[in-house]
Design a protein around this motif. Sequence first.
Motif, PDB file in Angstrom:
ATOM      1  N   GLU A 158      31.165  -3.825  45.115  1.00  0.00           N
ATOM      2  CA  GLU A 158      30.734  -5.228  45.086  1.00  0.00           C
ATOM      3  C   GLU A 158      31.619  -6.091  45.965  1.00  0.00           C
ATOM      4  O   GLU A 158      31.149  -6.953  46.704  1.00  0.00           O
ATOM      5  CB  GLU A 158      30.784  -5.752  43.637  1.00  0.00           C
TER       6      GLU A 158
ATOM      7  N   PHE B 167      18.355 -13.115  38.211  1.00  0.00           N
ATOM      8  CA  PHE B 167      19.487 -12.493  37.534  1.00  0.00           C
ATOM      9  C   PHE B 167      19.114 -12.227  36.076  1.00  0.00           C
ATOM     10  O   PHE B 167      19.395 -11.166  35.532  1.00  0.00           O
ATOM     11  CB  PHE B 167      20.711 -13.405  37.641  1.00  0.00           C
TER      12      PHE B 167
ATOM     13  N   HIS C 127      21.953  -7.630  44.256  1.00  0.00           N
ATOM     14  CA  HIS C 127      20.533  -7.698  44.610  1.00  0.00           C
ATOM     15  C   HIS C 127      19.996  -9.124  44.714  1.00  0.00           C
ATOM     16  O   HIS C 127      18.888  -9.330  45.176  1.00  0.00           O
ATOM     17  CB  HIS C 127      19.691  -6.927  43.572  1.00  0.00           C
TER      18      HIS C 127
ATOM     19  N   CYS D  86      27.232 -12.583  41.108  1.00  0.00           N
ATOM     20  CA  CYS D  86      26.472 -12.185  39.917  1.00  0.00           C
ATOM     21  C   CYS D  86      25.939 -10.768  40.042  1.00  0.00           C
ATOM     22  O   CYS D  86      26.082  -9.957  39.134  1.00  0.00           O
ATOM     23  CB  CYS D  86      25.299 -13.134  39.699  1.00  0.00           C
ATOM     24  N   HIS D  87      25.310 -10.530  41.177  1.00  0.00           N
ATOM     25  CA  HIS D  87      24.653  -9.237  41.348  1.00  0.00           C
ATOM     26  C   HIS D  87      24.278  -9.065  42.815  1.00  0.00           C
ATOM     27  O   HIS D  87      23.699  -9.963  43.404  1.00  0.00           O
ATOM     28  CB  HIS D  87      23.382  -9.184  40.480  1.00  0.00           C
TER      29      HIS D  87
ATOM     30  N   SER E 213      23.565  -1.945  37.804  1.00  0.00           N
ATOM     31  CA  SER E 213      24.285  -2.947  37.027  1.00  0.00           C
ATOM     32  C   SER E 213      25.239  -3.701  37.939  1.00  0.00           C
ATOM     33  O   SER E 213      25.272  -3.475  39.160  1.00  0.00           O
ATOM     34  CB  SER E 213      25.058  -2.258  35.896  1.00  0.00           C
ATOM     35  N   SER E 214      25.974  -4.637  37.369  1.00  0.00           N
ATOM     36  CA  SER E 214      27.007  -5.333  38.137  1.00  0.00           C
ATOM     37  C   SER E 214      28.152  -5.624  37.186  1.00  0.00           C
ATOM     38  O   SER E 214      28.014  -5.487  35.967  1.00  0.00           O
ATOM     39  CB  SER E 214      26.465  -6.635  38.720  1.00  0.00           C
ATOM     40  N   SER E 215      29.278  -6.016  37.733  1.00  0.00           N
ATOM     41  CA  SER E 215      30.445  -6.257  36.888  1.00  0.00           C
ATOM     42  C   SER E 215      30.158  -7.311  35.829  1.00  0.00           C
ATOM     43  O   SER E 215      30.553  -7.188  34.671  1.00  0.00           O
ATOM     44  CB  SER E 215      31.629  -6.707  37.741  1.00  0.00           C
ATOM     45  N   LYS E 216      29.425  -8.326  36.241  1.00  0.00           N
ATOM     46  CA  LYS E 216      29.126  -9.384  35.274  1.00  0.00           C
ATOM     47  C   LYS E 216      28.199  -8.880  34.182  1.00  0.00           C
ATOM     48  O   LYS E 216      28.361  -9.219  33.004  1.00  0.00           O
ATOM     49  CB  LYS E 216      28.488 -10.590  35.980  1.00  0.00           C
ATOM     50  N   ILE E 217      27.202  -8.105  34.591  1.00  0.00           N
ATOM     51  CA  ILE E 217      26.275  -7.563  33.584  1.00  0.00           C
ATOM     52  C   ILE E 217      27.050  -6.676  32.611  1.00  0.00           C
ATOM     53  O   ILE E 217      26.853  -6.752  31.390  1.00  0.00           O
ATOM     54  CB  ILE E 217      25.124  -6.784  34.254  1.00  0.00           C
TER      55      ILE E 217
ATOM     56  N   LEU F   6      17.186  -9.180  35.893  1.00  0.00           N
ATOM     57  CA  LEU F   6      18.023  -7.983  35.998  1.00  0.00           C
ATOM     58  C   LEU F   6      18.735  -7.694  34.684  1.00  0.00           C
ATOM     59  O   LEU F   6      18.956  -6.536  34.330  1.00  0.00           O
ATOM     60  CB  LEU F   6      19.046  -8.167  37.122  1.00  0.00           C
TER      61      LEU F   6
ATOM     62  N   TRP G  13      17.127  -0.412  39.872  1.00  0.00           N
ATOM     63  CA  TRP G  13      18.024  -1.280  39.121  1.00  0.00           C
ATOM     64  C   TRP G  13      19.442  -0.721  39.132  1.00  0.00           C
ATOM     65  O   TRP G  13      19.655   0.472  38.944  1.00  0.00           O
ATOM     66  CB  TRP G  13      17.557  -1.413  37.670  1.00  0.00           C
TER      67      TRP G  13
END
Length: 986
Positions: free
Chosen positions: A656, A843, A702, A699-700, A811-815, A846, A809
């Motif tokens: 990221e 978001f 994508h 956030c992400h 994920s991301s650190s925030k998710i 997601l 799909w």
Amino acid sequence: MAWKYLNDFSWDLDPDLYGDRLYNPFTRELYSPLEELLGIGGTADEDIDSAVLFGTLRGNVVGLRYYTGVVNNNEMVALQREPNNRYDMNAIKVNNVNGEQVGHIKKELAASLAHIMDNKLAQIEGVVPYGAHNAFTMPVLLSFWGKAENKEAVLRNLSLDGFKLAPPGKSLGFGYSGTSGKAGTSYSAPVRAAVQMTTEQLKTEFDKLFEDLKEDDKTREMEAAEAVLTPLLPHQKQSLAWMVLRENNKELPPFWEEREDFFYNTITNFAEKKRPENVLGGILADDMGLGKTLTTLAVILTNFHSGKPLPLEKKSNQLKEEYSLQQKHNLKGPSVLETEEENDSVLPQSSCPKRDKEKKFTNTVSSDSEPEEKITLINTKAPKTQPGSRKRRKGASSDVVEDSAFASALGESATYSKKAKRKGTASALGKPTTYSKAKKKGGTAVQSKKSESEENLRATLIICPLSVLSNWTDQLEQHIDPAVHLNTYVYYGSERTKDPAVLSRQDIVLTTYNVLANDYSAKSNSPLHNFKWLRVVLDEGHTIRNPNALQTKAVLDLDAQRRWILTGTPIQNSLKDLWSLLSFLKLKPFTDREWWRRTIQRPVTMGDQGGLKRLQSLIKSITLRRTKTSKVKGKPVLTLPERKVFIQHITLTDEENAIYHSVKNESKAAISRYFSEGTVLTHYADVLGALLRLRQVCCHPHLCASLPPSTFEEGNGTPEQLRTKLIEKMKLVLSSGSDEECAICLDSLNLPVITHCAHVYCKPCICEVIQREKPNAKCPLCRKEVELQQLVECPLEDSDDTEKPAQEWISSSKINALMHALLDLRKQNPAIKSIVVSQFTKFLSLIEVPLRKSGFIFTRLDGTMRQKKRTEAIQQFQSSEAGSPTVMLLSLKAGGVGLNLTAASQVFLMDPAWNPAAEDQCFDRCHRLGQKQDVTITKFIVEHSVEENMLKIQDKKRELAAGAFGAKKPSSSETKINEIKTLLDL
DNA sequence: ACCGCCGGGTGCC
DNA sequence: ACCGCCGGGTGCC
């Protein structure tokens, strides 16, 4: 692109950026960083705020004997150009405060002034030092106000014609001397402008404006009528008492005195024989969550006429059956008189207040004794419930539901019943509903504005933003005795009535600002405007802060005996926004903007003590304001559970981080180029675009993939390319998560269209403007020409899925951080409910994936949802039943202020908002009246990123703004540049 | 308008 | 006198 026009029009705003607003915690003002950074903002009207006094000139008013307008000594007068005068195209009329013509400016002077006025080089204001007893001419002292840069031009113009201004130092400059109240005395007693206060003093003084609750009329309490089941809290009893007092008040309005056989206005020195009407109403400016809705309902039921409660019939089963029969009977055809006689014996006037002028009606409604009799009917008191607890509705029976089907089939209003609502039928706002069916009667009762006497007025019109419409219907149901015949009509949706007779039968008519404005512009027939209301209530009254907005005009054109403004933010956008509100309240002479500016707005912004005093006493006499921390008899108005805010720092993964830095470097490169070219400020749109991308990557990864790559270039292609580009741009605006608003109606975009100059409006709004100004309609934001055919509509719902089809799909650190927290909470207590907030609806989509995977039951609320789905989502989430959703995905600005999400005790803010006010409002949706638990707010902030920088700048702005007052204080270009540097680590 | 301005009447002291 | 002065008519823009 919009910035092309920035050089030509200093107040251009790109709506792309308009939604990204910052917050001034003192004025509660929202302002966009664009305005701030470019040192612009507002409309041409603001020129007047920054005006300086060029000087004064003595002139003459002639032709007095031809006109009826009279003036007193030292009275203010207005100058008005009359270019179509058949004798002199330079003619300038002189009018008194009431707008009646007094005379003309003598032609030689007029010839010189006309040029100055027509070119807006100066605003010229007059005071007549010796106005009384002049038969043919009178002297007038003219003050010239304008932008400093126009001063030379004005002086030159005048001197060419042989006129010379007395320098401003010789005059007080306000047209009256501060506290003496004598307009124009200043010209003979020249002083330097009154003692100027420091910003700090002004701020303190201003704080006091709304906080003074010591007066007796604001601390007295009053009990609500029996039909209000919820017991009022002490501060609500105070508002009720005060509002009833205001509605029944017989005093002169502020700044008026009775002298001999005249009524004098002490600010303008205007006098007239006719008693000026006082405002029967005012501004209820309590903080959000103090129960303005309930208080207003209490006023409606408690103060009908002369302090008596609204006469309402208590329903009984027998009555209802006969009523229902009656209903069907009447629906078969036009009613006949005999039927009405019958009706009256069964159901007296309560459901039909304004049928016609027959004696029986007049007696029942307007006689003093009759309403009291009615009250005894509803005296059987239902047990009262605690505030906030829901009252179960008992009266709804199946015959009523049947009846509603019957009625709606005929396009009439339908009966509202809780039962039906639970089934999800009657809650549909798309069609008119009433809480209890009004009698159908054949069109005898067409109410006309002029012919009705005031005592016959019955209906209260409540206007609110769409987002809080359901709040009103909910609260009606919650607080009002269901056994009482309260006729309520939701004037909304395509089936809304055109028949004033339908309205005249109601106790309460609910509608929205947009519907009102649409009706108003469709000139054909707006039953709301062809009607005299007992009361008009504006909920979220600051909606009408823009005097040029169609909504404002539509509201100002309503006819009502009593007028109320409900707002949590009394001076949202500085002093000048107060004008629309005062104009709505019909406070003489402030309904005319010139008098408002001359007597209050400008003196106050210039730091004049007298002006501030006037403002204070004005506000004090018409406003009641309590904050959440206000006290009643030593106790806080509300005791809310605690609210804690945590910032959780997020560390991005290496992957990221790599994406973030590549986007950042790309943006940095482009923006560094602007720096070296010295064009940072003209490319500000791109700067914000770059920031948006960085915020999204936080956030992400994508989120920013679908951004149009073309933002950094200009130039024109084929019409088809232009169209595609405009649509892309509009989609960016709509999907940027900023919940864009239309610059015309200042409400959320409704049927968005984009102009060729790339500004987005509601279709109805911009069409109205084009219609009104044709053939030379200009874009309200940039003044570039706009045409109907050039408007590009947003293609419907090909939406996210088709745009980015098969993106897998991830994920991301925030998710991950969010899911970790949610799972943890669930382990602690499976019943805990959480709100997950983001500015980016994508978001939220997601986030749905892992929620589903982990078996969370969730619901969602965002700006794209229809009202019906919204209501459903809220009701599901608020439900305490097992199996109800425990997570609500919420887009930051969805729902508006009325949104009640007290079921949640946890808020996760996924991304920081530009505008701390938007964050606060969002938190208040669950931290409000009815919240029983402590509320924990978690803000996810990516460390060492633009998000941290945003927080820094926000803090700085908060500090800066706290010291500012009223008018916007644009920062220096040095500051602006530094801010951009801070944000991008340049 | 207890003014100014206009234009006709008038004209030594 | 192609002037001054008088006094009546008149009067916003």
